[in-house]
Structure formats: structure tokens, C-alpha cells
Scaffold this active site. Structure first.
Site, PDB file in Angstrom:
ATOM      1  N   GLY A 181       3.657 -19.795   0.964  1.00  0.00           N
ATOM      2  CA  GLY A 181       5.599 -18.805   1.344  1.00  0.00           C
ATOM      3  C   GLY A 181       4.743 -18.069   0.842  1.00  0.00           C
ATOM      4  O   GLY A 181       5.916 -17.104   0.741  1.00  0.00           O
ATOM      5  N   HIS A 186      -0.705 -10.260  -4.570  1.00  0.00           N
ATOM      6  CA  HIS A 186       0.011 -10.141  -5.667  1.00  0.00           C
ATOM      7  C   HIS A 186       1.056 -10.946  -6.769  1.00  0.00           C
ATOM      8  O   HIS A 186       0.597 -11.888  -5.528  1.00  0.00           O
ATOM      9  CB  HIS A 186       1.494  -9.542  -5.109  1.00  0.00           C
ATOM     10  CG  HIS A 186       2.036 -10.184  -4.120  1.00  0.00           C
ATOM     11  ND1 HIS A 186       1.990 -10.616  -3.157  1.00  0.00           N
ATOM     12  CD2 HIS A 186       3.108 -10.741  -3.964  1.00  0.00           C
ATOM     13  CE1 HIS A 186       2.622 -11.004  -2.008  1.00  0.00           C
ATOM     14  NE2 HIS A 186       3.838 -11.971  -2.791  1.00  0.00           N
ATOM     15  N   CYS A 221       0.845  -1.333   0.223  1.00  0.00           N
ATOM     16  CA  CYS A 221       0.216   0.017  -0.279  1.00  0.00           C
ATOM     17  C   CYS A 221       0.525   0.996   0.447  1.00  0.00           C
ATOM     18  O   CYS A 221       0.248   2.213  -0.543  1.00  0.00           O
ATOM     19  CB  CYS A 221      -0.860  -0.047   1.465  1.00  0.00           C
ATOM     20  SG  CYS A 221      -1.877  -0.852   1.383  1.00  0.00           S
ATOM     21  N   ASP A 258      10.081  -6.960  -8.516  1.00  0.00           N
ATOM     22  CA  ASP A 258      10.329  -7.177  -7.539  1.00  0.00           C
ATOM     23  C   ASP A 258      11.698  -6.557  -6.793  1.00  0.00           C
ATOM     24  O   ASP A 258      12.905  -7.056  -7.402  1.00  0.00           O
ATOM     25  CB  ASP A 258      10.479  -8.605  -7.759  1.00  0.00           C
ATOM     26  CG  ASP A 258       9.918  -9.561  -6.043  1.00  0.00           C
ATOM     27  OD1 ASP A 258       9.557 -10.083  -6.453  1.00  0.00           O
ATOM     28  OD2 ASP A 258      10.869  -9.141  -6.304  1.00  0.00           O
ATOM     29  N   HIS A 276       3.148 -12.694  -8.986  1.00  0.00           N
ATOM     30  CA  HIS A 276       4.153 -12.633  -9.432  1.00  0.00           C
ATOM     31  C   HIS A 276       4.500 -12.272 -10.911  1.00  0.00           C
ATOM     32  O   HIS A 276       3.936 -13.582 -11.974  1.00  0.00           O
ATOM     33  CB  HIS A 276       5.494 -13.996  -8.856  1.00  0.00           C
ATOM     34  CG  HIS A 276       5.840 -13.292  -7.380  1.00  0.00           C
ATOM     35  ND1 HIS A 276       7.007 -13.155  -6.487  1.00  0.00           N
ATOM     36  CD2 HIS A 276       4.763 -13.608  -6.605  1.00  0.00           C
ATOM     37  CE1 HIS A 276       6.775 -12.881  -5.790  1.00  0.00           C
ATOM     38  NE2 HIS A 276       5.786 -13.772  -5.393  1.00  0.00           N
TER      39      HIS A 276
HETATM   40  P1  DGP Z   1       6.010 -13.395  -1.082  1.00  0.00           P
HETATM   41  O1  DGP Z   1       6.935 -14.038  -0.841  1.00  0.00           O
HETATM   42  O2  DGP Z   1       5.134 -13.763  -2.575  1.00  0.00           O
HETATM   43  O3  DGP Z   1       5.048 -12.582  -0.117  1.00  0.00           O
HETATM   44  O4  DGP Z   1       6.706 -12.765  -2.168  1.00  0.00           O
HETATM   45  C1  DGP Z   1       6.616 -10.642  -2.156  1.00  0.00           C
HETATM   46  C2  DGP Z   1       8.023 -10.503  -2.767  1.00  0.00           C
HETATM   47  O5  DGP Z   1       7.603  -8.790  -2.743  1.00  0.00           O
HETATM   48  C3  DGP Z   1       9.143 -10.882  -2.907  1.00  0.00           C
HETATM   49  O6  DGP Z   1       9.388 -11.602  -3.910  1.00  0.00           O
HETATM   50  C4  DGP Z   1      10.195  -9.417  -2.266  1.00  0.00           C
HETATM   51  C5  DGP Z   1       8.718  -8.415  -3.015  1.00  0.00           C
HETATM   52  N1  DGP Z   1       9.105  -7.283  -1.758  1.00  0.00           N
HETATM   53  C6  DGP Z   1       8.780  -7.132  -0.752  1.00  0.00           C
HETATM   54  N2  DGP Z   1       8.776  -5.912  -0.131  1.00  0.00           N
HETATM   55  C7  DGP Z   1       9.493  -5.329  -1.537  1.00  0.00           C
HETATM   56  C8  DGP Z   1       9.613  -3.954  -1.745  1.00  0.00           C
HETATM   57  O7  DGP Z   1      10.155  -3.136  -0.895  1.00  0.00           O
HETATM   58  N3  DGP Z   1       9.893  -2.823  -2.956  1.00  0.00           N
HETATM   59  C9  DGP Z   1       9.890  -4.151  -4.121  1.00  0.00           C
HETATM   60  N4  DGP Z   1       9.935  -3.460  -5.559  1.00  0.00           N
HETATM   61  N5  DGP Z   1       9.255  -6.107  -3.600  1.00  0.00           N
HETATM   62  C10 DGP Z   1       9.229  -5.903  -2.682  1.00  0.00           C
END
Ligand code: DGP
Length: 114
Positions: free
Chosen positions: A93, A100, A7, A30, A102
């Protein structure tokens, strides 16, 4: 949602590398890419996970897949293909509690997803 990192990214309180944005959807790279192209596609509405989806949220899922196709085109991976993954809950995970998707591409994915 106040404490949600995604958010904060939506509200531009935290910088991100945005690749797509419309009224309802944001997509950004990511921070820990696991493929040459690794984009997170999220609804701007705070939905915690797939299991929290309400009837009124169903339309956004279709729109997200539409956005994914646009981003895949932009990124030049539409023809060669890509993978979309949604982690859900503890066993799935899911680390960030904001729904979100991927979008992974730019290399040949292996057969294993777990
Ligand atoms: P999940 O494990 O599916 O909850 O993946 C969360 C993803 O979010 C992980 O691959 C890293 C990414 N991520 C976490 N914090 C940030 C952030 O502050 N910025 C960006 N661009 N990605 C983030």
C-alpha cells in the site's frame, strides 16, 4: 528527486508541518492523519522504498528510529506507546515512492494492522 513530493517537502518547495529536522532526516505531520498523532519520518536522501536500501543506507534506518523516539517524546506519547508502519510496494500500500515511516499515536491501536 525531481518529481518526488517528499523531496519537494524536504526542499521546502511544498509547505508542511515539520516536527523534527536534522541533517539527514525530516519529520512532518501527515496530511491525512489516521490517529491523533500521525507523523511521517523520512530520510532526506531519496530512497524509493525499503527494497531499494543499499548497504550505505543501513545507518540511516537506525537514525530514523532514534528520531522517532525523540519525536514520540516531544509529542508526549513515549510512555503510553505508539505504532510505526512502513508500507512497501504495491501490496504494502505504498503510495509515495520515497521511503517513509508512519509514526502513529495518541489513541489505543486495535490489534489489526491489515
Ligand atoms: P503511504 O500510503 O505509506 O505511501 O503513505 C503516504 C502518506 O503521505 C499518506 O498517509 C498521505 C501522506 N501525504 C501524501 N502527500 C502529502 C503531502 O503533500 N503532505 C503531507 N504532509 N503528507 C502527504
Amino acid at each position: 528527486m525531481e518529481d518526488c513530493i517528499f523531496c519537494k517537502i524536504i526542499n521546502k518547495e511544498i509547505p508542511s508541518n515539520i516536527v523534527y529536522e536534522d541533517d539527514e532526516i525530516l519529520a512532518f505531520r501527515d496530511i491525512h492523519p489516521v490517529a491523533p498523532i500521525h507523523v511521517l519520518v523520512i530520510p532526506k536522501k531519496h530512497i524509493t522504498s525499503l527494497v531499494e536500501l543499499e548497504k550505505e543506507d543501513e545507518a540511516i534506518i537506525g537514525k530514523i528510529y532514534g528520531a522517532i523516539n525523540k519525536i514520540a517524546t516531544q509529542e508526549g506519547i513515549l510512555e503510553k506507546g505508539f505504532r510505526v508502519i512502513v508500507n512497501c510496494g504495491e501490496d504494502g500500500g505504498q503510495e509515495v515512492k520515497h521511503l517513509h515511516f508512519h509514526l502513529l499515536g495518541g489513541k489505543k491501536m486495535g490489534p489489526k494492522i491489515a
